[in-house]
Design a protein around this motif. Structure first.
Motif, PDB file in Angstrom:
ATOM      1  N   THR A   2     -12.104  14.983  52.520  1.00  0.00           N
ATOM      2  CA  THR A   2     -11.431  14.875  51.235  1.00  0.00           C
ATOM      3  C   THR A   2     -10.320  13.851  51.300  1.00  0.00           C
ATOM      4  OG1 THR A   2      -9.918  16.645  51.822  1.00  0.00           O
ATOM      5  CG2 THR A   2     -11.911  17.261  50.619  1.00  0.00           C
ATOM      6  N   SER A  33     -10.971  17.297  44.615  1.00  0.00           N
ATOM      7  CA  SER A  33     -11.918  17.689  45.668  1.00  0.00           C
ATOM      8  C   SER A  33     -11.262  18.576  46.726  1.00  0.00           C
ATOM      9  CB  SER A  33     -12.526  16.453  46.336  1.00  0.00           C
ATOM     10  OG  SER A  33     -11.572  15.757  47.120  1.00  0.00           O
ATOM     11  N   GLY A  63     -11.312  12.535  42.844  1.00  0.00           N
ATOM     12  CA  GLY A  63     -12.066  13.622  43.472  1.00  0.00           C
ATOM     13  C   GLY A  63     -12.728  14.543  42.473  1.00  0.00           C
ATOM     14  N   GLY A  65     -15.789  14.086  40.933  1.00  0.00           N
ATOM     15  CA  GLY A  65     -17.238  14.172  41.030  1.00  0.00           C
ATOM     16  C   GLY A  65     -18.013  13.370  40.010  1.00  0.00           C
TER      17      GLY A  65
END
Length: 355
Positions: A2, A33, A63, A65
Motif C-alpha cells: 500500500t 487502500s 488508493g 481502485g
C-alpha cells in the motif's frame, strides 16, 4: 504493497481535530487502500482522514481502485458529448425535464444569484419519475429518468458505470470516515438503503466570460454527504481558508478531490467540516473539464445526529439564515435546484417558489 498516506496536517491529541491544511499550502492526501492493510495501516488511515475531515473538510483521495482506463473512458465520452453540435446538446436540455436532468447551457446555472460560466450535463440513477401526489413532499420531483443524446450511446454506459463505481468507493470511504472519529461505521447505512440520490455532473468551463467575469462556479458548500471530484489537468478549484482567502487545489494525477457536505457537518454538530469552495474560470478560451460525483442518501432519509466519543468537542455547525438546513435530505436538495436552475424552476415549479 500500500501507498503511505501523506498529509501536511497535524492532529490535536485531545480533540482529534486537524490543525494543518486549513492555513497550509496544500490538501492532505488520503490513501483508501490502507483500509485493507494491517492494524497499523488502518490506524494511519484513520488519523489522516480524521485530521483532514475535521480541519479543512477537503482532501485528495488515492488508493481508491478506479483504474486509469475507466477514467479515460469517462473522459472520452464527456469530451465527445461537448463536441456534439449544439442542436444535439439542446435536444437533451434540462428545460425538457421537471426532474432537473439534462444539459444546461453556458451561463444558465446560478450560484449565489450570479451566473456560473460553464455548461454541464446532469445525470443520476436511472429511475422512473415520481410525480408527488397529494400530501407528498415536492422533493420527489428530483427522481426521474435521464436524457441521453441519440448520437452518443456510449455516454449512458460510461456515466452509469461511473455512478456504480464511485458509489462503492464513497460507501467505503464513509465507513472509514465514521470509524476514524469512533462512530459506528454503518450508522448511516439505512439512509442509503434502497435508491440513494446519487448523481454526477459532466462539466465544461469554456474560459473567461465575455464580460470578463471569472466565476466558473460561485462560492458554495455541497448539501449532502461526500463529493468526489475528477479534475483534468487545468486548475481552477479553490478552497476557502478560515481567514477568508482561498487555497488553490492543483490537479493530482490519479486522485479524486474529496469534500464533505453540510449534512455531515450538521450531523456531527460541526466536528466534521463542510468547506466553501469555488472554481475560477480558466483564462481566455482555454477549456477545463471536471466530473463531480455526489454521494447522497435517499431523498426521504432523515439524517440522525451522530453519536461519537469526541462529540463534546464539536464547535457547532455553521448557522446561515439564508440557507437553512433540514434533517430530511430531499428538502435541502430541492432548495438548491430551485435556486440554481431558475429557468427550469419557472417552467415546471413556479408554484414551489411561493411555498
Amino acid at each position: 504493497m500500500t501507498q503511505q498516506s501523506r498529509t501536511d496536517a497535524d492532529t490535536d491529541p485531545d480533540t482529534g481535530t486537524g490543525t494543518g491544511p486549513g492555513t497550509g499550502t496544500g490538501l492532505p492526501v488520503v490513501d483508501l487502500s490502507l483500509a485493507a492493510g494491517s492494524g497499523e495501516d488502518r490506524a494511519r488511515l484513520h488519523e489522516t482522514l480524521r485530521a483532514a475531515a475535521t480541519d479543512v473538510g477537503f482532501f485528495q483521495l488515492v488508493g481508491h481502485g478506479v483504474t486509469a482506463n475507466e477514467t479515460t473512458a469517462l473522459g472520452d465520452a464527456m469530451r465527445s458529448f461537448f463536441a456534439l453540435p449544439e442542436a444535439d446538446r439542446l435536444a437533451v436540455s434540462n428545460l425538457n425535464s421537471p426532474h432537473f436532468r439534462g444539459y444546461t447551457r453556458t451561463g444558465h446555472e446560478q450560484t449565489g444569484g450570479a451566473r456560473d460560466w460553464r455548461d454541464q450535463m446532469d445525470i443520476g440513477l436511472e429511475l422512473p419519475p415520481h410525480v408527488p401526489g397529494a400530501g407528498e413532499p415536492a422533493y420527489w420531483w428530483l427522481q426521474g429518468p435521464n436524457q441521453w443524446p441519440k448520437a452518443l450511446p456510449q455516454l449512458r454506459t460510461a456515466t452509469l458505470g461511473w455512478i456504480d463505481k464511485l458509489s462503492a468507493v464513497s460507501g467505503r470511504l464513509l465507513h472509514e470516515l465514521l470509524a476514524s472519529i469512533g462512530a459506528p461505521p454503518d450508522f448511516y447505512d439505512d439512509a442509503f438503503a434502497g435508491h440513494p440520490h446519487l448523481r454526477l455532473k459532466l462539466v465544461r468551463y469554456p474560459g473567461t466570460a465575455p464580460d470578463g467575469a471569472a466565476q466558473g462556479v460561485g462560492t458554495h458548500k455541497d448539501y449532502g454527504f461526500i463529493t468526489l471530484l475528477l479534475q483534468d489537468s487545468v486548475g481552477g478549484l479553490q478552497v476557502a481558508r478560515p481567514d477568508g482567502s482561498f487555497l488553490d487545489v492543483p490537479p493530482m494525477p490519479g486522485a479524486f478531490v474529496v469534500n464533505l457536505g453540510e449534512l455531515l457537518e450538521v450531523a456531527t454538530d460541526g466536528y466534521l467540516k463542510a468547506t466553501s469552495h469555488r472554481v475560477v474560470s480558466p483564462p481566455h478560451a482555454r477549456e477545463r473539464f471536471s466530473v463531480p460525483f455526489f454521494y447522497n442518501p435517499r431523498l426521504d432519509a432523515h439524517i440522525e445526529p451522530l453519536d461519537f466519543p469526541l462529540a463534546h468537542h464539536a464547535p457547532g455547525a455553521t448557522d446561515d439564515p439564508s440557507n437553512p438546513l433540514y434533517a430530511e435530505f430531499g428538502r435541502n436538495e430541492l432548495k438548491g435546484y430551485l435556486r440554481a436552475q431558475p429557468e427550469v424552476t419557472k417552467k415546471f415549479h413556479a408554484d414551489l417558489l411561493t411555498k
